[in-house]
Structure formats: C-alpha cells, structure tokens
Write an enzyme that holds these catalytic residues in place. Structure first.
Site, PDB file in Angstrom:
ATOM      1  N   HIS A  28       0.807  -1.234   0.000  1.00  0.00           N
ATOM      2  CA  HIS A  28       0.000   0.000   0.000  1.00  0.00           C
ATOM      3  C   HIS A  28       0.840   1.284   0.000  1.00  0.00           C
ATOM      4  CE1 HIS A  28       0.281   0.276   4.394  1.00  0.00           C
ATOM      5  NE2 HIS A  28      -0.589  -0.680   4.627  1.00  0.00           N
ATOM      6  N   HIS A  83      -4.854  -9.153  14.354  1.00  0.00           N
ATOM      7  CA  HIS A  83      -4.904  -7.923  13.554  1.00  0.00           C
ATOM      8  C   HIS A  83      -5.732  -8.186  12.311  1.00  0.00           C
ATOM      9  CE1 HIS A  83      -3.870  -4.321  11.552  1.00  0.00           C
ATOM     10  NE2 HIS A  83      -2.706  -4.655  11.042  1.00  0.00           N
ATOM     11  N   GLU A  85      -5.973  -6.473   9.458  1.00  0.00           N
ATOM     12  CA  GLU A  85      -5.538  -6.072   8.111  1.00  0.00           C
ATOM     13  C   GLU A  85      -5.352  -7.321   7.254  1.00  0.00           C
ATOM     14  OE1 GLU A  85      -2.355  -3.178   7.943  1.00  0.00           O
ATOM     15  OE2 GLU A  85      -2.880  -2.687   5.866  1.00  0.00           O
ATOM     16  N   ASP A  87      -3.400  -8.559   5.108  1.00  0.00           N
ATOM     17  CA  ASP A  87      -2.190  -9.371   4.937  1.00  0.00           C
ATOM     18  C   ASP A  87      -2.126 -10.469   5.999  1.00  0.00           C
ATOM     19  OD1 ASP A  87      -1.876  -7.031   6.523  1.00  0.00           O
ATOM     20  OD2 ASP A  87       0.295  -7.210   6.498  1.00  0.00           O
ATOM     21  N   HIS A 149      -1.139  -0.906  14.805  1.00  0.00           N
ATOM     22  CA  HIS A 149      -1.359   0.388  14.210  1.00  0.00           C
ATOM     23  C   HIS A 149      -2.790   0.564  13.720  1.00  0.00           C
ATOM     24  CE1 HIS A 149      -1.162  -0.741   9.751  1.00  0.00           C
ATOM     25  NE2 HIS A 149      -0.944  -1.894  10.374  1.00  0.00           N
ATOM     26  N   ASP A 168       1.873  -6.699  13.989  1.00  0.00           N
ATOM     27  CA  ASP A 168       2.832  -5.894  13.208  1.00  0.00           C
ATOM     28  C   ASP A 168       3.957  -5.313  14.076  1.00  0.00           C
ATOM     29  OD1 ASP A 168       1.612  -6.210  10.724  1.00  0.00           O
ATOM     30  OD2 ASP A 168       0.360  -4.440  10.957  1.00  0.00           O
ATOM     31  N   TYR A 196      10.167  -0.033   8.252  1.00  0.00           N
ATOM     32  CA  TYR A 196       8.805  -0.430   8.617  1.00  0.00           C
ATOM     33  C   TYR A 196       8.229   0.557   9.638  1.00  0.00           C
ATOM     34  CZ  TYR A 196       4.858  -3.438   9.648  1.00  0.00           C
ATOM     35  OH  TYR A 196       3.587  -3.915   9.782  1.00  0.00           O
ATOM     36  N   HIS A 229       5.537 -10.076  10.690  1.00  0.00           N
ATOM     37  CA  HIS A 229       6.362  -9.856   9.496  1.00  0.00           C
ATOM     38  C   HIS A 229       7.831  -9.979   9.860  1.00  0.00           C
ATOM     39  CE1 HIS A 229       3.109  -8.276   7.010  1.00  0.00           C
ATOM     40  NE2 HIS A 229       2.813  -7.375   7.916  1.00  0.00           N
TER      41      HIS A 229
HETATM   42 FE1  FEO Z   1      -1.144  -3.942   9.565  1.00  0.00          FE
HETATM   43 FE2  FEO Z   1       0.855  -6.464   8.517  1.00  0.00          FE
HETATM   44  O1  FEO Z   1      -0.707  -5.469   8.626  1.00  0.00           O
END
Ligand code: FEO
Length: 406
Positions: A28, A83, A85, A87, A149, A168, A196, A229
């Site tokens: 993104h 989370h 999101e 991903d 986040h 994250d 990051y 990640h």
């Molecule tokens: Fe906030 Fe890795 O997604």
C-alpha cells in the site's frame, strides 16, 4: 494432506507456519525492496491453535506448513486473529470454512473490523485486555494495542512458552528463510525495521511511547517475540527492538538535514546542490535525495530523527512537480515531528510551488527557517550564492536547536 513445505520450530510447542512473499515490491504505497513474510504460528497445546493467518493467496502455503507438523490442518481447534488487516486476515474466512475451528478470537474492535471485511462477525468471539483463554495445558492472555497500528490490533501471550505474539509490532518487511533475527545480517534487520517503523508506525509514536512505558507493568516473562512480518526476536536480541522503538518514537532531532527535490531543466537541482553544500559547510550532516532516484518510502525512512526537511520543486502548471506532491502527501500523513523546514525551486512565470511546499511543511508542524527561495528560470551565480547561504542558515538553526537541548 501431502506437505511439500515445512514449518519451522520457534519454541518447544510453537511452530512458524507462515508464508514468504519473496516478490512483494509494494505494500500500500510502501516500496518493499526485500519482499516480506506473513507469519502465522501453530501452537501445539491440548487445543491446537493457529495464531494469525496469511494474505489470501498464501493460504495453501500455510496449510502445507501446518500439515508438516500435524498432518491434517483440520486438527486446528482455536484460531486467534491479532490484527484485521488483510495481509494477516485475508485467509481467515477460508480457514474458518475449511477447518471449522471451535472458536475464533479477535479483539472487540477486531470482531467489528473482520465483520466489516468478511461478514464473519457471528463466527468470532471478542476479547479484551486482561482476558485469557485456556487451551488445556496452555493459556493465552490478551493485551489490546489500539492504534498500533489499527484500532483492532492486539498482542497475545502464552506464559507456558514465554512467547509474545506482537502482530505488526516489532516487525519488518523482509523476506528471509532464516526466521530468527539473530540468524540474519543485523544491518539489514535494523534497516528494514527502521523502514517499517517509518512507513507504518511513525504516526502512532505517542502510542508507542505509552506502550513502552506500560509494557514492564504487564509483568510478562517474555523470551521470544514473534511478530507477523520478518524475523522473530529471542535471547540477547530481545532488548534491541524496544531500544530502537524508543529512539524512533521520541524523534529526537539530529543535526542532520534531508534535502529532497525534483527538477525539470536542472535549475532546481543546481539549487539543491548549493543548499546542500551550505548545510555541510555549516557543520551539519546533509542527505540529498533526488526523487527520481529515491522512493517515498526511502525518504520517510531517512526522516526518522532528522532535524530538517528541505524541499525543492519547480512550478509546473501552477503547482508542484508530481513526484514532490506525491512524496509530500505521503510524508504529511506519516506525521514526522521536530523538523525545521525550508522550500526552494525555480519557476517561469507564476512560481506557486514554494508556497505550496510551505503549506505541507506547516501541516507537519515544521518550523520554517525561511519564507522560501525562488529563482526565475535558471539560477545565476548570485542566486546560487543565496542557496549556499540558505544552507548555512539551516545548519546554524540545527546547531542552535541542538545547543538549546543540550
Ligand atoms: Fe497492519 Fe501487517 O498489517
């Protein structure tokens, strides 16, 4: 299920079963030069548990890694989504459909967010800070980390394995087959973690500082931090992400300026070179990032703890050069703080770019050291002398601020 891909052991009873996205180049708007991983974790408790999932196209990769440990992925009885999101949650609706877990947990905000994404709210159980669940011979405690986040973000902690799952938090976009931070080149780990932080967490630095302050009070005995990640933190490395986050969240300005610019017929480029020389001669560090060569993600990464942002743009059709507008819009959203600011650029007949840059810098709460420096068409020697003087002025302002804080 036949398994061609293998899980990696994290602790005695926790396995990494995520996916490696070697080819990811953009997340993104964030340029991810080294790809990423979507980490998911399999907990071999009495009730076998999956912590987080992966981006939707990687579901089969995750299933294969799960199968390499327990054979049939349908043995998973509990799923925890730290989370929402996509991903990490993209595969979740299919995981719920395919594996039919007894329970799927998310934070209260996570339940709402996941329902808004996938209309699966009825299949989820909300948890909040202080709640814990039993997996039979293990427990999972939850800590909400709102706005770190996303509103739904939370940590999960398993005391029996002394492992914290931080979604994250403390993560980075780095595709690697070595799942522990200590197995990787530290310079690369530090650089990608900084990147990051700058591109994802910078706007939430006040919340990061609050979390760092509150963290010891949680009384967690953590030996492993497993994010969603990049590599996992353990052993002697555990203190490093905390120290780095503190530095980056405090954004204490260094005596260092970042000069960014685009150029049309090399006039703004000449101005940038003269300003940069002035900054250097004035005794400050200067980094020059022409925007044809540096992505918006790299610029914001260099801005962490920078003392000044100096921006150059020609005026094109009464406005900013497109790449300058792109980068300033991106940076403004990430809310870097404690910056001095200055604008410059060449123009032909109207010259609005400098005022527009000042608008962005003001939005970032930067302290302007000049009204801006404009040059008509091509800079003369006198114009370049003025640019050099502006550089000296920026270096002086950086020095005065550093002295005032000392
Ligand atoms: Fe906030 Fe890795 O997604």
């Amino acid at each position: 299920m036949e398994s061609h891909l293998k899980a990696v052991k994290v602790t005695d009873r926790v396995w990494w079963v995520g996916a490696i996205d070697w080819g990811l180049k953009e997340f993104h708007g964030y340029k991810t030069a080294r790809g990423t991983t979507y980490n998911a974790y399999l907990v071999l408790a009495d009730k076998i548990t999956l912590i987080d999932t992966v981006k939707a196209p990687f579901k089969e990769e995750m299933y294969q890694r799960i199968a390499s440990v327990i054979g049939d992925p349908a043995k998973v009885e509990v799923v925890i989504s730290n989370h929402a999101e996509m991903d990490h949650s993209g595969a979740l609706p299919e995981v719920i459909r395919d594996l039919a877990p007894e329970k799927t947990y998310a934070s209260l905000m996570g339940v709402k967010a996941l329902d808004a994404h996938f209309r699966i709210g009825g299949k989820l159980t909300g948890v909040k800070t202080g709640d814990s669940i039993s997996l039979g011979n293990m427990t999972v405690a939850f800590v909400e980390t709102k706005m770190l986040h996303w509103p739904d973000s939370m940590f999960s902690y398993i005391p029996e394995e002394k492992i914290l799952f931080s979604q994250d938090g403390f993560g980075m976009h780095l595709a690697t087959d070595r799942i522990f931070a200590d197995e990787n080149d530290w310079a690369v780990v530090e650089q990608e973690m900084r990147k990051y932080y700058a591109n994802i967490l910078l706007p939430y630095s006040p919340q990061v500082l609050k979390l760092l302050e509150d963290y010891p009070k949680l009384g967690l005995d953590v030996k492993v931090i497993a994010s969603d990640h990049g590599p996992i933190w353990r052993g002697d490395m555990l203190a490093k992400p905390f120290a780095l986050y503190k530095t980056w969240a405090e954004q204490t300005p260094e005596k260092r300026a970042v000069v960014i610019y685009s150029t049309m017929w090399h006039s703004t480029e000449k101005m940038a070179a003269a300003i940069a020389d002035g900054i250097r001669e004035g005794g400050a560090v200067v980094e020059v990032l022409p925007l044809d060569a540096h992505s918006r993600s790299d610029v914001v990464t260099r801005l962490i703890c920078a003392g000044a942002l100096v921006v150059g743009s020609p005026t094109l059709n009464n406005g900013l050069y497109p790449k300058v507008a792109d980068v300033l819009t991106y940076i403004r959203g990430l809310r870097p703080r404690n910056l001095l600011g200055a604008a410059f650029g060449s123009f032909g007949w109207s010259g609005e770019a400098v005022a527009q840059i000042n608008g962005y810098l003001t939005d970032m709460k930067a302290e302007l050291v000049t009204d801006g420096l404009k040059v008509k068409y091509v800079p003369t020697d006198d114009d370049l002398k003025q640019c050099f003087e502006l550089g000296l002025q920026i270096a002086r302002a950086l020095g005065e601020r550093a002295a005032a804080k000392a």
